[in-house]
Write a protein that holds these residues in place. Structure first.
Motif, PDB file in Angstrom:
ATOM      1  N   ASN A  35       0.816  -1.221   0.000  1.00  0.00           N
ATOM      2  CA  ASN A  35       0.000   0.000   0.000  1.00  0.00           C
ATOM      3  C   ASN A  35       0.848   1.269   0.000  1.00  0.00           C
ATOM      4  O   ASN A  35       0.385   2.329   0.413  1.00  0.00           O
ATOM      5  N   ALA A  36       2.097   1.169  -0.455  1.00  0.00           N
ATOM      6  CA  ALA A  36       2.986   2.341  -0.473  1.00  0.00           C
ATOM      7  C   ALA A  36       2.442   3.411  -1.417  1.00  0.00           C
ATOM      8  O   ALA A  36       1.732   3.121  -2.383  1.00  0.00           O
ATOM      9  N   ASP A  37       2.787   4.655  -1.151  1.00  0.00           N
ATOM     10  CA  ASP A  37       2.347   5.758  -2.004  1.00  0.00           C
ATOM     11  C   ASP A  37       3.212   5.811  -3.260  1.00  0.00           C
ATOM     12  O   ASP A  37       4.314   5.246  -3.307  1.00  0.00           O
ATOM     13  N   PRO A  38       2.718   6.476  -4.313  1.00  0.00           N
ATOM     14  CA  PRO A  38       3.450   6.506  -5.583  1.00  0.00           C
ATOM     15  C   PRO A  38       4.881   7.022  -5.476  1.00  0.00           C
ATOM     16  O   PRO A  38       5.775   6.509  -6.146  1.00  0.00           O
ATOM     17  N   VAL A 109       7.513  -6.338 -12.165  1.00  0.00           N
ATOM     18  CA  VAL A 109       8.421  -5.404 -11.506  1.00  0.00           C
ATOM     19  C   VAL A 109       9.528  -4.954 -12.456  1.00  0.00           C
ATOM     20  O   VAL A 109       9.994  -3.805 -12.382  1.00  0.00           O
ATOM     21  N   THR A 110       9.947  -5.831 -13.388  1.00  0.00           N
ATOM     22  CA  THR A 110      10.947  -5.432 -14.375  1.00  0.00           C
ATOM     23  C   THR A 110      10.370  -4.393 -15.327  1.00  0.00           C
ATOM     24  O   THR A 110      11.044  -3.408 -15.690  1.00  0.00           O
ATOM     25  N   ALA A 111       9.106  -4.593 -15.737  1.00  0.00           N
ATOM     26  CA  ALA A 111       8.450  -3.615 -16.609  1.00  0.00           C
ATOM     27  C   ALA A 111       8.318  -2.269 -15.906  1.00  0.00           C
ATOM     28  O   ALA A 111       8.513  -1.209 -16.519  1.00  0.00           O
ATOM     29  N   ARG A 115       9.626   1.383 -17.257  1.00  0.00           N
ATOM     30  CA  ARG A 115       8.717   2.517 -17.459  1.00  0.00           C
ATOM     31  C   ARG A 115       7.748   2.568 -16.281  1.00  0.00           C
ATOM     32  O   ARG A 115       6.871   1.707 -16.154  1.00  0.00           O
ATOM     33  N   THR A 116       7.928   3.555 -15.428  1.00  0.00           N
ATOM     34  CA  THR A 116       7.123   3.673 -14.223  1.00  0.00           C
ATOM     35  C   THR A 116       5.930   4.599 -14.454  1.00  0.00           C
ATOM     36  O   THR A 116       6.119   5.793 -14.707  1.00  0.00           O
ATOM     37  N   GLY A 120      -2.384   6.733  -9.510  1.00  0.00           N
ATOM     38  CA  GLY A 120      -3.092   5.536  -9.095  1.00  0.00           C
ATOM     39  C   GLY A 120      -2.730   4.307  -9.903  1.00  0.00           C
ATOM     40  O   GLY A 120      -2.786   3.190  -9.389  1.00  0.00           O
ATOM     41  N   GLY A 121      -2.366   4.503 -11.175  1.00  0.00           N
ATOM     42  CA  GLY A 121      -1.971   3.361 -11.984  1.00  0.00           C
ATOM     43  C   GLY A 121      -0.775   2.642 -11.402  1.00  0.00           C
ATOM     44  O   GLY A 121      -0.717   1.414 -11.394  1.00  0.00           O
ATOM     45  N   LEU A 122       0.180   3.402 -10.892  1.00  0.00           N
ATOM     46  CA  LEU A 122       1.377   2.808 -10.299  1.00  0.00           C
ATOM     47  C   LEU A 122       1.028   2.016  -9.047  1.00  0.00           C
ATOM     48  O   LEU A 122       1.502   0.896  -8.862  1.00  0.00           O
ATOM     49  N   THR A 123       0.198   2.601  -8.184  1.00  0.00           N
ATOM     50  CA  THR A 123      -0.136   1.909  -6.934  1.00  0.00           C
ATOM     51  C   THR A 123      -0.910   0.622  -7.206  1.00  0.00           C
ATOM     52  O   THR A 123      -0.730  -0.384  -6.515  1.00  0.00           O
ATOM     53  N   PHE A 124      -1.786   0.630  -8.208  1.00  0.00           N
ATOM     54  CA  PHE A 124      -2.563  -0.573  -8.531  1.00  0.00           C
ATOM     55  C   PHE A 124      -1.650  -1.671  -9.073  1.00  0.00           C
ATOM     56  O   PHE A 124      -1.724  -2.829  -8.646  1.00  0.00           O
ATOM     57  N   ILE A 125      -0.773  -1.308 -10.018  1.00  0.00           N
ATOM     58  CA  ILE A 125       0.135  -2.301 -10.592  1.00  0.00           C
ATOM     59  C   ILE A 125       1.085  -2.831  -9.533  1.00  0.00           C
ATOM     60  O   ILE A 125       1.400  -4.029  -9.496  1.00  0.00           O
TER      61      ILE A 125
END
Length: 228
Positions: A35-38, A109-111, A115-116, A120-125
């Motif tokens: 649940n870490a922040d972006p 995690v490699t992807a 490209r990060t 919200g997209g980052l936290t969901f992935i």
């Protein structure tokens, strides 16, 4: 006739898996919780980018060595069983799910390291990756280790200490599955517990691998079945 060279090679594959697993863990560093922040996730991915990419490639030999070990362990358990009760096959099938879950988590995690995404997209992935590499991977490991340990106990194909180490390892992995009920996960809330349970699995893998290397061909279906 048992091919001891092939059996021993599978034991060495298990030890190689242990070594490369430890290398990949150190290469990737300590990941943030589910649940870490972006900003925290982004900082981790940026700091450990090269290590994560290297760990992603290491997933290739890690999976290969683990599956070869699993094939050897299943074959050994069948040879040392008085009757085929299905546990060796159960363990072998589960090993494929372990490899698949680990490869998917490593792919994600490699992807992300390449490209990060933002927001919200980052936290969901990241939550998907953390679940795949955490609780869901632990589920399959728990089943695999229990099947191997229980087959060893039923048919006397492993020392008592190795059997109970397997039971304890399976229980530890089952405990890690409960991490999905906590936003940060058990290893993050209690890092000592997380490290201890991971170390327990590594020790069991090393011990089981050495068992394949040091064991003879087994009883070739002539063993005495033990009670469940």
């Amino acid at each position: 006739m048992t091919n001891l060279h092939a059996q021993h090679s599978k034991g060495w594959a298990g030890l190689s898996f242990v070594v490369l697993l430890i290398v990949s863990i150190f290469a990737g560093g300590v990941p943030p919780p589910m649940n870490a922040d972006p900003s925290t996730i982004g900082a981790y991915l940026s700091t450990h980018r090269q290590g994560l990419i290297a760990g992603g490639w290491l997933s290739f030999p890690i999976a290969a060595f683990f599956l070869w070990f699993a094939v050897g362990m299943a074959a050994f358990l069948r040879r040392t069983s008085a009757r085929d009760d299905g546990l060796p096959t159960y363990a072998l099938i589960t090993s494929a799910f372990i490899a698949a879950s680990a490869l998917v988590a490593s792919l994600v995690v490699t992807a992300l390291a390449y490209r990060t995404p933002l927001g919200g997209g980052l936290t969901f992935i990241w939550a998907l990756e953390a679940l795949a590499a955490g609780p869901f991977l632990s589920m399959t490991i728990a089943i695999f280790v229990f099947a191997v340990a229980h087959s060893m106990r039923r048919h006397g194909s492993g020392a008592a200490w190795l059997v109970w180490l397997g039971y304890l390892t399976a229980l530890g992995q089952a405990v890690l599955t409960l991490g999905m009920f906590y936003p940060t996960g058990i290893p993050a809330d209690n890092p000592v517990i997380g490290i201890a349970l991971l170390a327990l699995f590594v020790v069991w893998m090393a011990a089981a691998s050495l068992h394949l290397i040091m064991a003879s061909g087994g009883k070739e279906q002539s063993g005495v079945s033990m009670p469940a």
